[in-house]
Design a protein around this motif. Structure first.
Motif, PDB file in Angstrom:
ATOM      1  N   ASP A  42      41.088  49.078  42.811  1.00 31.94           N
ATOM      2  CA  ASP A  42      40.772  48.366  41.359  1.00 31.94           C
ATOM      3  C   ASP A  42      41.550  47.062  41.182  1.00 31.94           C
ATOM      4  O   ASP A  42      42.790  46.950  41.383  1.00 31.94           O
ATOM      5  CB  ASP A  42      41.363  49.659  40.497  1.00 31.94           C
ATOM      6  N   TYR A  43      40.713  46.185  40.678  1.00 28.66           N
ATOM      7  CA  TYR A  43      41.509  44.839  40.649  1.00 28.66           C
ATOM      8  C   TYR A  43      42.616  44.480  39.594  1.00 28.66           C
ATOM      9  O   TYR A  43      43.524  43.970  40.037  1.00 28.66           O
ATOM     10  CB  TYR A  43      40.374  43.778  40.400  1.00 28.66           C
ATOM     11  N   PRO A  44      42.744  45.604  38.777  1.00 25.13           N
ATOM     12  CA  PRO A  44      44.038  45.563  37.743  1.00 25.13           C
ATOM     13  C   PRO A  44      45.299  45.692  38.527  1.00 25.13           C
ATOM     14  O   PRO A  44      46.462  45.118  38.248  1.00 25.13           O
ATOM     15  CB  PRO A  44      43.990  46.491  36.594  1.00 25.13           C
ATOM     16  N   ASP A  45      45.115  46.621  39.481  1.00 20.74           N
ATOM     17  CA  ASP A  45      46.250  46.891  40.254  1.00 20.74           C
ATOM     18  C   ASP A  45      46.915  45.691  41.212  1.00 20.74           C
ATOM     19  O   ASP A  45      47.883  45.831  41.755  1.00 20.74           O
ATOM     20  CB  ASP A  45      45.941  47.913  41.288  1.00 20.74           C
ATOM     21  N   TYR A  46      45.950  44.664  41.502  1.00 19.17           N
ATOM     22  CA  TYR A  46      46.309  43.545  42.263  1.00 19.17           C
ATOM     23  C   TYR A  46      46.704  42.256  41.389  1.00 19.17           C
ATOM     24  O   TYR A  46      47.629  41.375  41.834  1.00 19.17           O
ATOM     25  CB  TYR A  46      45.370  43.302  43.417  1.00 19.17           C
ATOM     26  N   THR A  68      33.708  38.529  41.002  1.00 14.94           N
ATOM     27  CA  THR A  68      33.361  37.403  40.431  1.00 14.94           C
ATOM     28  C   THR A  68      34.463  36.591  39.643  1.00 14.94           C
ATOM     29  O   THR A  68      34.005  35.491  39.353  1.00 14.94           O
ATOM     30  CB  THR A  68      32.505  38.035  39.014  1.00 14.94           C
ATOM     31  N   GLY A  69      35.548  37.011  39.762  1.00 16.27           N
ATOM     32  CA  GLY A  69      36.728  36.417  39.269  1.00 16.27           C
ATOM     33  C   GLY A  69      36.840  36.844  37.761  1.00 16.27           C
ATOM     34  O   GLY A  69      38.290  36.452  37.365  1.00 16.27           O
ATOM     35  N   ILE A  70      35.952  37.147  37.043  1.00 15.29           N
ATOM     36  CA  ILE A  70      36.358  37.886  35.606  1.00 15.29           C
ATOM     37  C   ILE A  70      37.385  38.944  35.550  1.00 15.29           C
ATOM     38  O   ILE A  70      38.153  38.567  34.612  1.00 15.29           O
ATOM     39  CB  ILE A  70      35.058  38.110  35.222  1.00 15.29           C
ATOM     40  N   GLY A  71      37.080  39.860  36.332  1.00 12.42           N
ATOM     41  CA  GLY A  71      38.315  41.007  36.019  1.00 12.42           C
ATOM     42  C   GLY A  71      39.576  40.609  36.371  1.00 12.42           C
ATOM     43  O   GLY A  71      40.471  41.031  35.570  1.00 12.42           O
ATOM     44  N   MET A  72      39.978  39.800  37.573  1.00 12.11           N
ATOM     45  CA  MET A  72      41.101  39.466  37.479  1.00 12.11           C
ATOM     46  C   MET A  72      41.525  38.590  36.416  1.00 12.11           C
ATOM     47  O   MET A  72      42.627  38.541  36.346  1.00 12.11           O
ATOM     48  CB  MET A  72      41.002  38.693  38.937  1.00 12.11           C
ATOM     49  N   SER A  73      40.806  37.597  36.086  1.00 12.09           N
ATOM     50  CA  SER A  73      41.056  36.502  34.863  1.00 12.09           C
ATOM     51  C   SER A  73      41.597  37.291  33.628  1.00 12.09           C
ATOM     52  O   SER A  73      42.520  37.104  32.837  1.00 12.09           O
ATOM     53  CB  SER A  73      40.180  35.747  34.640  1.00 12.09           C
ATOM     54  N   VAL A 104      47.576  30.589  36.932  1.00  7.80           N
ATOM     55  CA  VAL A 104      46.877  31.570  38.021  1.00  7.80           C
ATOM     56  C   VAL A 104      45.562  31.150  38.054  1.00  7.80           C
ATOM     57  O   VAL A 104      45.013  30.668  37.020  1.00  7.80           O
ATOM     58  CB  VAL A 104      47.195  32.895  37.455  1.00  7.80           C
ATOM     59  N   LEU A 105      44.884  30.973  39.210  1.00 10.06           N
ATOM     60  CA  LEU A 105      43.627  30.575  39.391  1.00 10.06           C
ATOM     61  C   LEU A 105      43.160  31.836  39.948  1.00 10.06           C
ATOM     62  O   LEU A 105      43.507  32.433  40.636  1.00 10.06           O
ATOM     63  CB  LEU A 105      43.445  29.543  40.568  1.00 10.06           C
ATOM     64  N   THR A 106      41.701  32.058  39.408  1.00  9.07           N
ATOM     65  CA  THR A 106      40.933  33.240  39.587  1.00  9.07           C
ATOM     66  C   THR A 106      39.559  32.678  40.165  1.00  9.07           C
ATOM     67  O   THR A 106      38.937  31.730  39.660  1.00  9.07           O
ATOM     68  CB  THR A 106      40.608  34.154  38.614  1.00  9.07           C
TER      69      THR A 106
END
Length: 151
Positions: A42-46, A68-73, A104-106
């Motif tokens: 799960d991306y939020p964990d990272y 996609t980079g969207i969730g991390m952003s 932060v770059l995503t």
């Protein structure tokens, strides 16, 4: 410069390439906050540990990669003081540093190829905030964070 980096399974392979390039070609220090393979995570964990470390000033900047980079952003921008920018082109990489002072770059590992990701990363890590009228705008964003996010 100290860089915190992380990815989910969708960005794992690109993270490994970018991490190596930052150390070998740019001579910067990188700390990897995961993940460590292609198994679904799960991306939020990272996103959270990288965003927290950058916001606390323990790292100069962070890089987050998912499919996609969207969730991390979205996740990183929930941390007060983070200005995460989703970038998939060279112009945006430069301008998000110069105008937005992004910290932060995503990127999306399933959206862009390794060569463009390398160039985006290089530009983003070597571009500086220009200040001036852009500082006034960042002050307004900080005021929004105070109003809606508090501590």
């Amino acid at each position: 410069m100290r860089i915190a980096i992380a990815a989910d399974h969708g960005g794992y392979e690109l993270k490994e390439l970018i991490k190596k390039m930052i150390v070998e070609e740019l001579g910067m220090e990188v700390e990897d906050f995961g993940c460590q393979g292609l198994e679904s995570v799960d991306y939020p964990d990272y996103a959270l540990p990288v965003a927290e470390k950058v916001a606390a000033g323990e790292f100069d900047r962070g890089i987050l990669i998912c499919g996609t980079g969207i969730g991390m952003s979205i996740a990183a921008n929930k941390v007060k003081g983070i200005r995460a920018a989703l970038v998939h082109d060279l112009y945006s990489a430069k301008v998000t540093r110069e105008h937005n002072d992004s910290n932060v770059l995503t990127m999306g590992g399933r959206i862009i190829g390794p060569e463009i990701a390398r160039e985006i990363t290089k530009i983003w890590l070597t571009s500086e905030f220009t200040g001036g009228r852009h500082s006034r705008r960042l002050d307004k964003i900080a005021a929004m964070e105070e109003k809606y996010c508090g501590e």
